[in-house]
Structures are given as C-alpha cells and as structure tokens.
Design an enzyme around this catalytic site. Sequence first.
Site, short mmCIF file in Angstrom:
data_model
loop_
_atom_site.label_atom_id
_atom_site.label_comp_id
_atom_site.label_asym_id
_atom_site.label_seq_id
_atom_site.Cartn_x
_atom_site.Cartn_y
_atom_site.Cartn_z
N LYS A 187 40.93 36.51 45.95
CA LYS A 187 39.52 36.28 45.62
C LYS A 187 39.35 35.58 44.27
O LYS A 187 38.45 34.77 44.11
CB LYS A 187 38.70 37.58 45.68
CG LYS A 187 39.17 38.67 44.73
CD LYS A 187 38.44 39.96 45.01
CE LYS A 187 38.81 41.09 44.07
NZ LYS A 187 40.19 41.21 43.64
N ARG A 214 32.54 46.73 42.34
CA ARG A 214 33.71 47.37 42.94
C ARG A 214 33.38 48.77 43.44
O ARG A 214 34.24 49.42 44.02
CB ARG A 214 34.78 47.48 41.87
CG ARG A 214 36.06 46.75 42.18
CD ARG A 214 36.99 47.00 40.99
NE ARG A 214 38.33 46.57 41.21
CZ ARG A 214 38.80 45.36 40.94
NH1 ARG A 214 37.99 44.40 40.53
NH2 ARG A 214 40.07 45.10 41.13
N ARG A 236 53.41 38.35 42.47
CA ARG A 236 52.63 38.04 41.27
C ARG A 236 53.20 38.79 40.06
O ARG A 236 53.20 38.28 38.94
CB ARG A 236 51.17 38.46 41.49
CG ARG A 236 50.25 38.04 40.35
CD ARG A 236 48.80 38.17 40.71
NE ARG A 236 48.33 39.54 40.59
CZ ARG A 236 47.11 39.94 40.95
NH1 ARG A 236 46.27 39.10 41.49
NH2 ARG A 236 46.74 41.19 40.81
N ARG A 247 51.94 40.84 35.05
CA ARG A 247 50.78 41.69 34.75
C ARG A 247 51.19 43.14 34.77
O ARG A 247 51.86 43.59 35.70
CB ARG A 247 49.69 41.42 35.80
CG ARG A 247 48.44 40.84 35.19
CD ARG A 247 47.43 40.47 36.22
NE ARG A 247 46.88 41.65 36.89
CZ ARG A 247 45.82 41.60 37.68
NH1 ARG A 247 45.24 40.45 37.90
NH2 ARG A 247 45.38 42.67 38.27
N ARG A 279 46.11 51.06 43.48
CA ARG A 279 44.97 50.13 43.50
C ARG A 279 44.48 49.90 44.92
O ARG A 279 43.28 49.78 45.15
CB ARG A 279 45.35 48.81 42.83
CG ARG A 279 45.21 48.92 41.30
CD ARG A 279 46.08 47.95 40.57
NE ARG A 279 45.75 46.58 40.82
CZ ARG A 279 46.65 45.59 40.86
NH1 ARG A 279 47.92 45.84 40.67
NH2 ARG A 279 46.26 44.37 41.07
P1 ADP Z 1 42.86 42.97 41.28
O1 ADP Z 1 41.68 42.61 42.10
O2 ADP Z 1 44.07 42.22 41.65
O3 ADP Z 1 43.09 44.47 41.24
P2 ADP Z 1 41.37 42.55 38.79
O4 ADP Z 1 41.75 41.62 37.70
O5 ADP Z 1 40.10 42.28 39.50
O6 ADP Z 1 42.61 42.54 39.78
O7 ADP Z 1 41.30 44.05 38.22
C1 ADP Z 1 42.35 44.65 37.49
C2 ADP Z 1 41.94 46.06 37.02
O8 ADP Z 1 40.81 45.94 36.12
C3 ADP Z 1 41.45 47.01 38.11
O9 ADP Z 1 42.53 47.67 38.76
C4 ADP Z 1 40.55 47.96 37.31
O10 ADP Z 1 41.30 48.92 36.59
C5 ADP Z 1 39.89 47.04 36.30
N1 ADP Z 1 38.59 46.49 36.80
C6 ADP Z 1 38.31 45.19 37.07
N2 ADP Z 1 37.04 45.04 37.51
C7 ADP Z 1 36.51 46.28 37.52
C8 ADP Z 1 35.24 46.81 37.90
N3 ADP Z 1 34.27 46.02 38.36
N4 ADP Z 1 35.06 48.16 37.78
C9 ADP Z 1 36.02 48.97 37.33
N5 ADP Z 1 37.25 48.55 36.97
C10 ADP Z 1 37.50 47.22 37.06
#
Ligand code: ADP
Length: 195
Positions: free
Chosen positions: A15, A90, A129, A135, A146
Amino acid sequence: MPSAIVFFGPPGSGKGTQASRLAASAGILQISTGDLLRGHVARGTALGAIAKPIMESGALVPDDLVTRMLKERLAGPDAKSGAIFDGYPRTVAQARSLETLLKETGGRVDNVLFIDVPDAILVDRLLKRATLEGRSDDTKETIAERLRVYREKTAPLADLYASAGVLVTIDGDRSVEAVAADVESAVARRRAVKA
Ligand code: ADP
C-alpha cells in the site's frame, strides 16, 4: 480538504508503494502515519520515545497520539486540497477520527483502496524487506504480531467502508504495475461518478 483517498491493507501488501505512485501521478500529498512515526523516532521527540518500543513490538501506537499527530500534519498548507492516506486509519476509532477531521474542513473519504494479499505472500515479502531495508519491526516474531493485530483491529474497516459504498478491493498479489493500473482506474471511476 476536499478529497481523501485511503490505502488500506495488511503490512507488506504494497500500500505504501501504491500510495506514493498515485501521489506522484495525481499530484496529491501522501501522508503515511508509519513514516511520520518513524520521523518522530529519528528526531527523538517525546512522541517518538513512546512510539519506538510499541512499533518494535508490532503493536499499534495509541489512537489519540496518532490522531493528534495526523491533525498537526493536516494543518500544513500542503494538505489543503486533499491527501492520500497510507497506514491510517488502522482502527475503527481512527476511522471515526478521520471522518471528524475531514468534516471540519468540508472533506470526506472518497476512495478506500483495499490491497488484498494472502498471508503466506505477506510473510515472504516482509522478510525480504527486512533484509533490504533493515526496518527494526521486520523480524519474524514482529511480523506475526503485526499480521495478528491487522486481522483483529484493521481488517474490520473493510466492512465499515463497504457499507459506506467507498471500498474497492484490489488483488495485490500481482506486479506493482498491474496493481497500480487498477488503482488508477478505481480513482478515475470514482471521479467520474462525482463529476
Ligand atoms: P506496515 O503497514 O508495513 O506495518 P507502517 O509503516 O504503516 O508499516 O507501520 C509501522 C508501525 O507503525 C505499525 O506496526 C504501528 O506500530 C505504527 N503505526 C503506523 N500507523 C499507525 C496508526 N495509524 N495507528 C497506530 N499505529 C500505527
């Protein structure tokens, strides 16, 4: 903020990649809460200090903190004409907050693009990744957590947005180009309906 496009899907669905492509081709600002949070961690802000261990465990940062951070970002002059959201909302609570934030500026969620990918493929991609980007939340244990959190907290958003009539499900288990083509046509279809 007249128009909001939301990308939603499990971690590793692509995404973020699709959101940046659309942002570049349509000239719309992309807002990734994951990137914003990683920025806070890198700068060592108070929010970053709270978020770091939570992100490393694979859990979600509390809704109120993320929503406050997003509100600040949306106040920027570059967010006036709309944004592409990636990784937000989320949770159902975040979806409600987004609706409220948008309403304040006369906007609404126009498109929700759900990038659907089977679990086995996601784990493979995320492990890859981990080697490429290093990361800190891309370890085997964190990936499982996750995905679990995604199923429990985020997946229910599909029903919510489907009832609102804005959900488009896209098969994400294809090339970046093939997925991007479907994204472009979904957005164009929606624009045509609105016009
Ligand atoms: P991915 O979709 O691959 O898990 P992201 O970069 O979107 O990667 O998110 C990484 C981490 O950042 C999540 O596992 C969470 O801990 C935190 N995070 C990101 N966006 C949110 C959100 N909208 N609400 C709560 N935590 C978030």
